[in-house]
Write a protein that holds these residues in place. Structure first.
Motif, PDB file in Angstrom:
ATOM      1  N   PHE A  35       5.546  -9.883   0.498  1.00 49.92           N
ATOM      2  CA  PHE A  35       4.461  -9.615  -0.443  1.00 49.92           C
ATOM      3  C   PHE A  35       4.617  -8.226  -1.058  1.00 49.92           C
ATOM      4  N   GLY A  36       5.191  -7.301  -0.307  1.00 45.03           N
ATOM      5  CA  GLY A  36       5.357  -5.942  -0.802  1.00 45.03           C
ATOM      6  C   GLY A  36       6.605  -5.714  -1.626  1.00 45.03           C
ATOM      7  N   GLY A  37       7.495  -6.713  -1.707  1.00 46.49           N
ATOM      8  CA  GLY A  37       8.707  -6.555  -2.506  1.00 46.49           C
ATOM      9  C   GLY A  37       9.954  -6.249  -1.701  1.00 46.49           C
ATOM     10  N   THR A  38       9.898  -6.477  -0.390  1.00 42.98           N
ATOM     11  CA  THR A  38      11.063  -6.299   0.463  1.00 42.98           C
ATOM     12  C   THR A  38      11.713  -7.645   0.748  1.00 42.98           C
ATOM     13  N   THR A  39      13.043  -7.705   0.738  1.00 37.19           N
ATOM     14  CA  THR A  39      13.743  -8.969   0.964  1.00 37.19           C
ATOM     15  C   THR A  39      14.695  -8.930   2.156  1.00 37.19           C
TER      16      THR A  39
ATOM     17  N   MET B 238       2.932  -0.506   8.170  1.00 40.33           N
ATOM     18  CA  MET B 238       3.441   0.122   6.941  1.00 40.33           C
ATOM     19  C   MET B 238       4.321  -0.794   6.094  1.00 40.33           C
ATOM     20  N   ILE B 239       4.733  -1.930   6.640  1.00 37.81           N
ATOM     21  CA  ILE B 239       5.809  -2.709   6.031  1.00 37.81           C
ATOM     22  C   ILE B 239       5.449  -3.271   4.658  1.00 37.81           C
ATOM     23  N   GLU B 240       4.159  -3.555   4.451  1.00 35.46           N
ATOM     24  CA  GLU B 240       3.747  -4.238   3.225  1.00 35.46           C
ATOM     25  C   GLU B 240       3.628  -3.295   2.032  1.00 35.46           C
ATOM     26  N   ASP B 241       3.280  -2.048   2.263  1.00 41.03           N
ATOM     27  CA  ASP B 241       2.930  -1.157   1.157  1.00 41.03           C
ATOM     28  C   ASP B 241       3.992  -0.109   0.845  1.00 41.03           C
TER      29      ASP B 241
END
Length: 471
Positions: free
Chosen positions: A83-87, A341-344
């Motif tokens: 959701f935060g843009g990490t793949t 912290m992973i999402e933002d």
């Protein structure tokens, strides 16, 4: 199915331009205008940037710590990351002294198998380096593709390794093509200061910070850097939080030492005063290294801008406030260390970095993806938008506004460290190897769809990096 992403502005670590992207068989097959895309699904990215997927080099999913286990596992954690843009995420595999390294790796494979919605890899903790461990490391590198090793200089009697272990790990990494990572705090001095504080009845969360002063981080960072220079090896300092540590990294790099530094969004946006919040609320902000006085934030931002620090990790290690952080009521040393912290990570770097002129748009991509891919043996498969690369892509609306809140986040934890913070810029859709994980801000992925990634050796990656792709 083939996909054609049209009308977006592609942004890499070096370039910004308008073009379309054709995706076939999980990879980018063409970039340009008027592409022949018969039979392809058309995805309109008008008004959006198209970035390479973010890579989070620092996560602790389903990690045991302090008598409990971090709340987000490989399913909830990677969904939130997406959701935060990490793949892609690289998680820390913990080991125990006397235990075969493969046993620990197998435990982490079991944790992640059939759960991760994103591609993932592991770093491996080194708690001792004897002849037995030395014999195991080539297999870890060559068969498991784990090419980065974590040494803790803190958490005495739990994770902390001695200087001999660190130095021997640096020498071995140089020989085998690994990258050594350090948690740089002086654990022996911290242990003394914590005991002293508790003996004097100083038990509130703020004493977590006061017993781990910035001088402790600076000293350990400098010591690790000097040992790296002596070993002629390579070092990556995780979660840099203060000016003292930045200074030591800059000094080492100026000497020509192969030393790299990572910071995290919490150190860029939050400060030590959060640990003083009443009713034990300060426990929500207990992690290590601790939050620092606010003026350090400008130092960290400037270090990212001028290249003294190169990457942004999340250090995701979430614990519920209720029932987990509360384990430390009456004794700050028993508060589980870590935060959600992973999402933002990506949106904070964009909103506070790019939009406020602290870093450029291309630096943003480098810091949250490309440089990480290069350092950790993922490039050019990951970390860039180029023909032949995995189609790990983020369609990002730079104008979308949102307020960060536990009520709307996708992590499993019961609070958000950035509660109430307004950010501009949001991932609209996220693709992992050409398949949507997030589409129009909705989760459409599947647990277990993420692949375990075997990574290249550090020296192989860096020596051939600029020859593989012009980035």
């Amino acid at each position: 199915m083939k996909k054609l992403i049209k009308n977006g502005t592609i942004v890499t670590a070096s370039d910004t331009y308008m073009a379309d992207i054709l995706i076939e068989d999980e990879r980018i097959s063409a970039i340009g205008k008027n592409l022949d895309a018969q039979g392809a699904e058309v995805v309109d990215a008008k008004g959006c940037y198209v970035f390479p997927g973010g890579i989070d080099p620092h996560t602790h999913l389903e990690m045991p710590f302090g008598g409990t286990v971090s709340k987000d596992d490989f399913e909830t954690g990677t969904i939130a990351a997406a959701f935060g843009g990490t793949t892609t995420v690289i998680d820390f595999c913990l080991t125990s002294k006397g235990e075969p390294l493969q046993n620990a790796i197998d435990i982490w494979h079991k944790k992640s198998k059939d759960k991760s919605v994103l591609d993932y890899s592991f770093h491996l903790m080194i708690s001792e380096l004897n002849e037995d461990v030395l014999h195991q490391l080539p297999k870890v590198i060559n068969e498991e593709g784990i090419t980065s090793f974590k040494v803790f200089m803190a958490y005495k009697n739990v994770f902390q390794a001695d200087d001999e272990t660190l130095f021997r790990t640096l020498i071995t990494a140089k020989e085998l093509g690994g990258l050594v990572m350090v948690h740089a705090e002086n654990g022996d001095v911290i242990d003394y200061l914590v005991k002293e504080a508790l003996e004097n009845g100083k038990t509130d969360p703020i004493y977590h910070a006061l017993t781990r002063p910035p001088e402790i981080e600076g000293e350990a960072t400098g010591r690790a850097a000097q040992l790296t220079g002596l070993a002629k090896s390579q070092l990556y300092v995780v979660h840099v939080s203060c000016a003292e540590a930045v200074q030591k990294i800059a000094e080492a790099r100026n000497k020509g030492y192969d030393v790299w530094g990572e910071t995290c969004p919490q150190y860029l946006m939050l400060d030590q005063s959060y640990l003083e919040r009443p009713d034990f609320e300060g426990a929500k902000y207990v992690w290590s290294p601790p939050l620092r006085e606010k003026w350090n934030q400008d130092v960290l931002w400037n270090a990212l801008k001028n290249g003294q620090l190169q990457t942004l990790g999340s250090d995701q290690c979430s614990f519920d406030f209720k029932g987990q952080k509360e384990l430390g009521r009456g004794d700050f040393s028993k508060i589980p260390n870590g935060g959600p912290m992973i999402e933002d990570r990506v949106s904070i770097l964009f909103s506070e970095g790019v939009l406020k002129g602290r870093i450029t748009l291309n630096q943003f991509v480098d810091i949250m993806s490309t440089r990480i891919a290069k350092l950790f043996g993922l490039y050019p498969k990951k970390g860039t938008v180029a023909v032949g690369a995995d189609a790990d892509l983020v369609i990002f609306d730079p104008t979308a506004e949102r307020t960060i809140s536990a009520k709307t986040h996708h992590m499993a934890v019961d609070y958000n460290a950035f509660e109430g913070m307004k950010v501009t810029g949001e991932a609209v859709s996220v693709l992992s190897r050409g398949e949507f994980v997030i589409r129009d801000k909705q989760f459409v992925g599947k647990p277990g769809s993420g692949n375990y990634i075997k990574r290249a050796k550090y020296n192989e990656t860096l020596s051939s990096i600029d020859e593989k792709l012009p980035i």
